[in-house]
Design a protein around this motif. Structure first.
Motif, PDB file in Angstrom:
ATOM      1  N   LEU A 216     -17.266  -5.648  42.069  1.00 54.11           N
ATOM      2  CA  LEU A 216     -18.385  -6.533  41.784  1.00 54.11           C
ATOM      3  C   LEU A 216     -18.056  -7.942  42.263  1.00 54.11           C
ATOM      4  O   LEU A 216     -16.990  -8.486  41.992  1.00 54.11           O
ATOM      5  N   GLY A 217     -18.974  -8.530  42.987  1.00 54.26           N
ATOM      6  CA  GLY A 217     -18.778  -9.863  43.524  1.00 54.26           C
ATOM      7  C   GLY A 217     -18.228  -9.882  44.940  1.00 54.26           C
ATOM      8  O   GLY A 217     -18.254 -10.925  45.599  1.00 54.26           O
ATOM      9  N   ARG A 218     -17.731  -8.739  45.406  1.00 57.19           N
ATOM     10  CA  ARG A 218     -17.197  -8.668  46.765  1.00 57.19           C
ATOM     11  C   ARG A 218     -18.201  -8.108  47.767  1.00 57.19           C
ATOM     12  O   ARG A 218     -17.956  -8.116  48.963  1.00 57.19           O
TER      13      ARG A 218
ATOM     14  N   GLU B 161     -17.142  -0.822  39.695  1.00 55.85           N
ATOM     15  CA  GLU B 161     -17.328  -2.161  39.146  1.00 55.85           C
ATOM     16  C   GLU B 161     -16.200  -3.111  39.535  1.00 55.85           C
ATOM     17  O   GLU B 161     -16.377  -4.335  39.510  1.00 55.85           O
TER      18      GLU B 161
ATOM     19  N   SER C 129     -28.272  -5.655  39.318  1.00 48.88           N
ATOM     20  CA  SER C 129     -27.796  -6.665  38.369  1.00 48.88           C
ATOM     21  C   SER C 129     -27.030  -6.057  37.201  1.00 48.88           C
ATOM     22  O   SER C 129     -26.493  -6.793  36.374  1.00 48.88           O
TER      23      SER C 129
ATOM     24  N   VAL D  86     -28.259  -5.749  45.683  1.00 48.25           N
ATOM     25  CA  VAL D  86     -27.173  -5.382  44.776  1.00 48.25           C
ATOM     26  C   VAL D  86     -27.732  -5.434  43.363  1.00 48.25           C
ATOM     27  O   VAL D  86     -28.313  -6.462  42.964  1.00 48.25           O
TER      28      VAL D  86
ATOM     29  N   SER E  29     -23.752  -8.058  53.853  1.00 46.90           N
ATOM     30  CA  SER E  29     -22.524  -7.336  54.185  1.00 46.90           C
ATOM     31  C   SER E  29     -22.846  -6.136  55.078  1.00 46.90           C
ATOM     32  O   SER E  29     -23.909  -5.521  54.961  1.00 46.90           O
TER      33      SER E  29
ATOM     34  N   GLU F 291     -22.142  -8.451  48.947  1.00 45.81           N
ATOM     35  CA  GLU F 291     -23.293  -9.333  48.863  1.00 45.81           C
ATOM     36  C   GLU F 291     -24.336  -8.926  49.903  1.00 45.81           C
ATOM     37  O   GLU F 291     -24.005  -8.265  50.889  1.00 45.81           O
TER      38      GLU F 291
END
Length: 360
Positions: free
Chosen positions: A211-213, A208, A240, A238, A218, A215
Motif C-alpha cells: 500500500l502506497g507503492r 497490503e 480506498s 487504487v 504506474s 499509484e
C-alpha cells in the motif's frame, strides 16, 4: 637373553622421546617467514560500490472487463417486430438494435401533429383579430396556451414512439441475444450486453504490504494464459480499503485493445516491478560468510578492512546491501583469501587500474 630384551626396550623409548622433542621444538624459520609475509603489501582486484533501487516483483491474476459495458433492456413493454443485430457485431452509437410494435404510438404522433396545426391556426386568427380590436386579449392568451399544450403533447407522443425502439448508447460489440421477432418483452427483459472493448480494465489484488507503492500512472505488464500475447497497462484506480479477510486491496489498470486481441472476462498474468529504497550494491562474488554473518573486504587508508553487511536483495549478479560503506569505495572481488584486517593493501579496479594505497 632377558637383558638383551630390556636393552632393546630402552632404545625404543629413547628414540620415541627424541622424536617428541624434535616435533615440539619451535620452527623459528617458519615464524620468520610468517612475519616477513605479514609485512608484504597485499594485491587484489576490486570493483567500485554502486547503487540500485530495491525491486519488488509483484505477480497476480487479473480479470478483464470492458471500459464501458451495459446490459440492454427495453424502456417499455411490447411485441418485438425486428431484431437488427447479430452476436459479436460492431454497432454504432444511436443504431437501432430492436423494434417493438409501434402502431398506436405512431397514431398518437399523427394526432398530436393535427392538434398542433389546429391550435396554430386558431392562434394566428385571434392574433390578427386582436390587432383590429375585434378579439379580446383573454381569448388570445387562451389560444397561445392551447398551442403550447398541443406542442408538448406532440413531444410526449414522439418520446413514447422513440421508446418503442432500442438504440445503442455507444459504439461497441453486442453479445448474444435470445430475443426473436414475435416475443413479448418488458423492461425487465435482457436483450443483450454491449461492450466497448477498445480498451480493457484489468482488476487484480495487491498485498497490503505494498500500500502506497502503487499509484495511478504506474506501469504493469499483462499476458494471457493461453499464448504469448502481452500488453502494457497503466494503473487508473487504487481502492480506498483493504479487505480484512484477504489482506489485499484491489487495483484497476487500463490496457489498449484497439486491435481487439483480448475479450472482457479473460484472466491475465499481471506483473509489476515496484521500485523501493536505494541501497549500495556490490558484486555477489565480493560477499563472504563468517561466524558473525556476511561481510566483505574494502581498502581504506591503504589497509584492508572487513565490513559487516546485511543482504537486502539479490539482483542478477549483484547484491543490494545495508552496510557502512559508501558508493565509489572499492570492494575486493579477487584475492579475497589473502585479505587480513589492517594489512597494507593495493587494489586494481576493474577497467580502471588505481592504487588504493601503499600503507605509508
Amino acid at each position: 637373553m632377558g637383558m638383551l630384551r630390556q636393552f632393546f626396550v630402552i632404545l625404543v623409548l629413547a628414540g620415541l622421546g627424541a622424536a617428541a622433542w624434535h616435533l615440539g621444538k619451535p620452527d623459528t624459520t617458519a615464524d620468520n617467514g610468517t612475519r616477513a609475509t605479514r609485512n608484504d603489501t597485499i594485491t587484489a582486484i576490486a570493483e567500485s560500490v554502486g547503487t540500485a533501487s530495491e525491486r519488488i516483483r509483484l505477480e497476480a491474476v487479473g480479470t478483464a472487463r470492458a471500459t464501458r459495458s451495459v446490459t440492454l433492456h427495453p424502456e417499455t413493454a411490447g411485441e418485438v417486430v425486428a431484431v437488427n443485430f447479430t452476436a459479436d457485431s460492431l454497432v454504432e452509437q444511436g443504431q437501432v438494435l430492436l423494434d417493438l410494435r409501434q402502431d398506436a404510438e405512431k397514431l398518437d404522433v399523427d394526432l398530436s401533429r393535427v392538434m398542433v396545426a389546429d391550435a396554430q391556426r386558431t392562434f394566428d386568427r385571434l392574433e390578427k383579430l386582436s390587432k383590429t380590436g375585434t378579439s379580446t386579449q383573454v381569448a388570445l392568451d387562451e389560444a397561445r396556451t392551447a398551442l403550447q399544450s398541443a406542442r408538448i403533447e406532440l413531444q410526449q407522443a414522439e418520446v413514447a414512439l422513440s421508446k418503442r425502439s432500442v438504440r445503442a448508447p455507444f459504439t461497441g460489440h453486442i453479445g448474444l441475444s435470445d430475443i426473436e421477432p414475435g416475443d413479448r418483452i418488458d423492461s425487465d427483459t435482457v436483450i443483450a450486453s454491449l461492450d466497448d472493448r477498445s480498451s480493457l480494465l484489468i482488476r487484480f489484488d495487491v498485498p497490503e504490504a505494498l500500500l502506497g507503492r502503487i499509484e495511478p500512472g504506474s506501469v504493469i505488464q499483462v499476458s494471457s494464459w493461453n499464448d504469448d500475447r502481452s500488453a502494457d497497462g497503466i494503473v487508473v484506480d487504487v481502492d480506498s480499503r483493504i479487505d480484512s479477510t484477504t489482506r489485499t486491496f484491489p487495483v484497476r489498470a487500463e490496457i489498449d485493445n484497439a486491435d481487439d486481441r483480448f475479450r472482457p472476462g479473460m484472466s491475465f498474468r499481471v506483473a509489476m516491478d515496484i521500485l523501493g529504497r536505494t541501497w549500495p550494491t556490490v558484486p555477489e562474488i565480493a560477499i563472504l560468510w563468517g561466524g558473525s554473518g556476511a561481510y566483505l573486504w574494502t581498502i581504506r587508508d591503504g589497509k584492508a578492512e572487513q565490513v559487516g553487511i546485511r543482504i537486502i536483495q539479490r539482483q542478477e549478479a549483484s547484491v543490494l546491501i545495508d552496510a557502512k560503506i559508501e558508493p565509489g569505495e572499492p570492494v575486493v572481488v579477487e584475492g579475497l583469501h589473502r585479505m587480513r584486517e589492517g594489512r597494507p593493501a593495493e587494489v586494481t579496479l576493474r577497467d580502471n587500474p588505481v592504487a588504493a594505497g601503499n600503507g605509508s
